[in-house]
Design a protein around this motif. Structure first.
Motif, PDB file in Angstrom:
ATOM      1  N   VAL A   1       0.800  -1.228   0.099  1.00 39.24           N
ATOM      2  CA  VAL A   1      -0.126  -0.167   0.091  1.00 39.24           C
ATOM      3  C   VAL A   1       0.788   1.291  -0.150  1.00 39.24           C
ATOM      4  CG1 VAL A   1      -1.781   1.377   1.120  1.00 39.24           C
ATOM      5  CG2 VAL A   1      -1.896  -1.047   1.130  1.00 39.24           C
ATOM      6  N   ALA A   2       1.833   1.458   0.782  1.00 38.65           N
ATOM      7  CA  ALA A   2       2.819   2.433   0.790  1.00 38.65           C
ATOM      8  C   ALA A   2       3.426   2.652  -0.394  1.00 38.65           C
ATOM      9  CB  ALA A   2       3.979   2.192   2.006  1.00 38.65           C
ATOM     10  N   GLN A   3       3.899   1.566  -1.026  1.00 41.49           N
ATOM     11  CA  GLN A   3       4.590   1.641  -2.721  1.00 41.49           C
ATOM     12  C   GLN A   3       3.429   2.382  -3.458  1.00 41.49           C
ATOM     13  OE1 GLN A   3       5.923  -1.789  -4.361  1.00 41.49           O
ATOM     14  NE2 GLN A   3       7.121  -0.932  -5.649  1.00 41.49           N
ATOM     15  N   ALA A   4       2.251   1.725  -3.390  1.00 44.84           N
ATOM     16  CA  ALA A   4       1.219   2.320  -4.532  1.00 44.84           C
ATOM     17  C   ALA A   4       0.914   3.868  -3.971  1.00 44.84           C
ATOM     18  CB  ALA A   4      -0.064   1.714  -4.148  1.00 44.84           C
ATOM     19  N   SER A   5       1.169   4.280  -2.773  1.00 43.54           N
ATOM     20  CA  SER A   5       0.788   5.566  -2.389  1.00 43.54           C
ATOM     21  C   SER A   5       2.103   6.463  -2.494  1.00 43.54           C
ATOM     22  CB  SER A   5       0.352   5.659  -0.946  1.00 43.54           C
ATOM     23  OG  SER A   5      -0.598   4.787  -0.742  1.00 43.54           O
ATOM     24  N   ALA A   6       3.230   6.017  -3.290  1.00 39.78           N
ATOM     25  CA  ALA A   6       4.277   6.718  -3.472  1.00 39.78           C
ATOM     26  C   ALA A   6       5.097   7.232  -2.025  1.00 39.78           C
ATOM     27  CB  ALA A   6       4.130   7.979  -4.398  1.00 39.78           C
ATOM     28  N   VAL A   7       5.078   6.322  -1.123  1.00 42.28           N
ATOM     29  CA  VAL A   7       5.837   6.313   0.021  1.00 42.28           C
ATOM     30  C   VAL A   7       6.848   5.155   0.208  1.00 42.28           C
ATOM     31  CG1 VAL A   7       5.744   6.273   2.481  1.00 42.28           C
ATOM     32  CG2 VAL A   7       3.791   7.306   1.318  1.00 42.28           C
ATOM     33  N   THR A   8       7.861   5.829   0.346  1.00 42.89           N
ATOM     34  CA  THR A   8       9.355   4.788   0.518  1.00 42.89           C
ATOM     35  C   THR A   8       9.525   4.496   2.098  1.00 42.89           C
ATOM     36  OG1 THR A   8       9.966   5.890  -1.268  1.00 42.89           O
ATOM     37  CG2 THR A   8      11.802   4.541  -0.144  1.00 42.89           C
ATOM     38  N   LEU A   9       9.108   3.408   2.145  1.00 39.64           N
ATOM     39  CA  LEU A   9       9.434   2.897   3.711  1.00 39.64           C
ATOM     40  C   LEU A   9      10.891   2.492   3.795  1.00 39.64           C
ATOM     41  CD1 LEU A   9       6.332   0.454   4.261  1.00 39.64           C
ATOM     42  CD2 LEU A   9       6.800   2.729   5.325  1.00 39.64           C
ATOM     43  N   PRO A  10      11.513   2.416   5.177  1.00 40.49           N
ATOM     44  CA  PRO A  10      12.959   2.112   5.172  1.00 40.49           C
ATOM     45  C   PRO A  10      13.229   0.443   4.896  1.00 40.49           C
ATOM     46  CG  PRO A  10      11.957   2.979   7.193  1.00 40.49           C
ATOM     47  CD  PRO A  10      10.936   2.784   6.341  1.00 40.49           C
ATOM     48  N   ASP A  11      14.034   0.343   4.292  1.00 42.23           N
ATOM     49  CA  ASP A  11      14.385  -1.170   3.831  1.00 42.23           C
ATOM     50  C   ASP A  11      14.336  -1.906   4.949  1.00 42.23           C
ATOM     51  OD1 ASP A  11      14.904   0.018   1.462  1.00 42.23           O
ATOM     52  OD2 ASP A  11      17.067   0.026   1.550  1.00 42.23           O
ATOM     53  N   ASP A  12      14.717  -1.775   6.203  1.00 39.01           N
ATOM     54  CA  ASP A  12      14.583  -2.670   7.346  1.00 39.01           C
ATOM     55  C   ASP A  12      13.398  -2.502   8.251  1.00 39.01           C
ATOM     56  OD1 ASP A  12      14.791  -0.232   8.730  1.00 39.01           O
ATOM     57  OD2 ASP A  12      16.340  -0.853  10.138  1.00 39.01           O
ATOM     58  N   ILE A  13      12.175  -1.961   7.580  1.00 37.48           N
ATOM     59  CA  ILE A  13      10.939  -1.886   8.176  1.00 37.48           C
ATOM     60  C   ILE A  13      10.435  -3.391   8.753  1.00 37.48           C
ATOM     61  CG2 ILE A  13       9.419  -2.211   6.161  1.00 37.48           C
ATOM     62  CD1 ILE A  13       8.775  -0.180   9.299  1.00 37.48           C
ATOM     63  N   GLU A  14      10.803  -4.467   8.109  1.00 38.66           N
ATOM     64  CA  GLU A  14      10.230  -5.726   8.545  1.00 38.66           C
ATOM     65  C   GLU A  14      10.890  -5.991  10.076  1.00 38.66           C
ATOM     66  OE1 GLU A  14      10.306 -10.264   6.835  1.00 38.66           O
ATOM     67  OE2 GLU A  14       9.406  -8.686   5.735  1.00 38.66           O
TER      68      GLU A  14
END
Length: 304
Positions: A219-232
């Motif tokens: 959902v974040a990717q579709a919303s053009a939001v870049t989450l941290p690579d280590d979010i998981e």
């Protein structure tokens, strides 16, 4: 500085106490039980170092913030518009407003109500109310302030109060990262009334948490939001760093109060629909918490 806290719950009381310790004049706007206790005995801050009591103003009346130069807006996300409408006519023309709330769109929603800039702030603090007028600190306490001409001058104000504050270049991404962690843990803690560490010991819980995170990532990717690579990884480590803590949603349900679930998993579900993405785990958690709220004896909204 004259500082008002709109919504004197755990977060508001914690930062109010630290700012009072630094010599600022603090006014807390809150529920009757907190206001009565604070007016009678002061605001109690409990940390691992012991308890301190601070002499601050407390009121149920929003008009008490009329002279504030800085307002920390700490009400629940579901009450943003209602509390904002009450606050708007009381704000001084030069007052700066910060949103210290869960969720990602509160500052924008509040700004539309108060008709001025609202600075979004990401809060990293584990705090609970141990009783009326008594806030208990469990860990952390940093703030990340969004971009604004005022932010750079406010960061030193917080730092001088021993609050770890910084200027966030991309506060939206940081708010989303916190949202993902909340989506992964808040509902399961609420449904089970268990702390994070105990939940991770349950067979299959790691897979559930990971599934929630991956839905949020899409959902974040579709919303053009870049989450941290280590979010998981960051989400999973909450089970260690906050092992003994239950989520704020769990605490709300235990007290028969409305939670912020509609602005956590509910937000992800709504955004997913906009982009045609399926989020079955988030949807299931949302519906289960809704069911528990409806079954509670008293879950009417209250302010602040």
């Amino acid at each position: 500085m004259q500082i008002a806290i709109m919504g004197a719950g755990a977060v508001g009381c914690y930062y109010g106490a630290l700012l009072a310790r630094a010599g600022h004049s603090i006014t807390l706007i809150g529920r009757s039980a907190h206001v009565e206790a604070i007016s009678r005995s002061g605001l109690i801050l409990e940390t691992t170092a012991g308890c301190e009591t601070f002499d601050v103003m407390a009121s149920q009346n929003v008009a008490a913030l009329k002279d504030a130069e800085l307002v920390l807006f700490c009400v629940k996300s579901s009450d943003t518009e209602t509390a904002g409408a009450l606050m708007a006519p009381m704000l001084a023309g030069s007052a700066v407003v910060l949103s210290l709330q869960n969720g990602v769109d509160n500052a924008e929603r509040l700004s539309a109500i108060v008709r001025r800039e609202v600075i979004p702030v990401v809060v990293y603090a584990a705090v609970t109310m141990a009783g009326p007028g008594h806030v208990r600190h469990h860990g952390r306490g940093e703030l990340a302030l969004g971009a604004s001409p005022m932010s750079e001058s406010l960061v030193p104000l917080f730092q001088q109060a021993n609050i770890g504050a910084s200027f966030a270049e991309d506060v939206t991404a940081m708010l989303w990262a916190k949202l993902v962690i909340n989506c992964a843990w808040n509902a399961v803690s609420a449904i089970t009334q268990q702390p994070y560490g105990a939940l991770m010991a349950v067979g299959g819980m790691r897979e559930v948490v990971t599934a929630v995170v991956r839905e949020c990532q899409r959902v974040a990717q579709a919303s053009a939001v870049t989450l941290p690579d280590d979010i998981e990884r960051a989400t999973l480590t909450i089970a260690d760093s906050m092992a003994g803590q239950r989520s704020s949603t769990a605490q709300d349900l235990a007290r028969a109060r409305p939670s912020e679930i509609e602005h956590l998993n509910g937000f992800i579900v709504r955004q997913a629909k906009v982009h045609g993405i399926e989020t079955p785990i988030n949807h299931t958690l949302l519906v289960l918490v809704r069911a528990l709220e409806q079954g509670a004896p008293s879950c009417g909204h209250s302010l602040p």
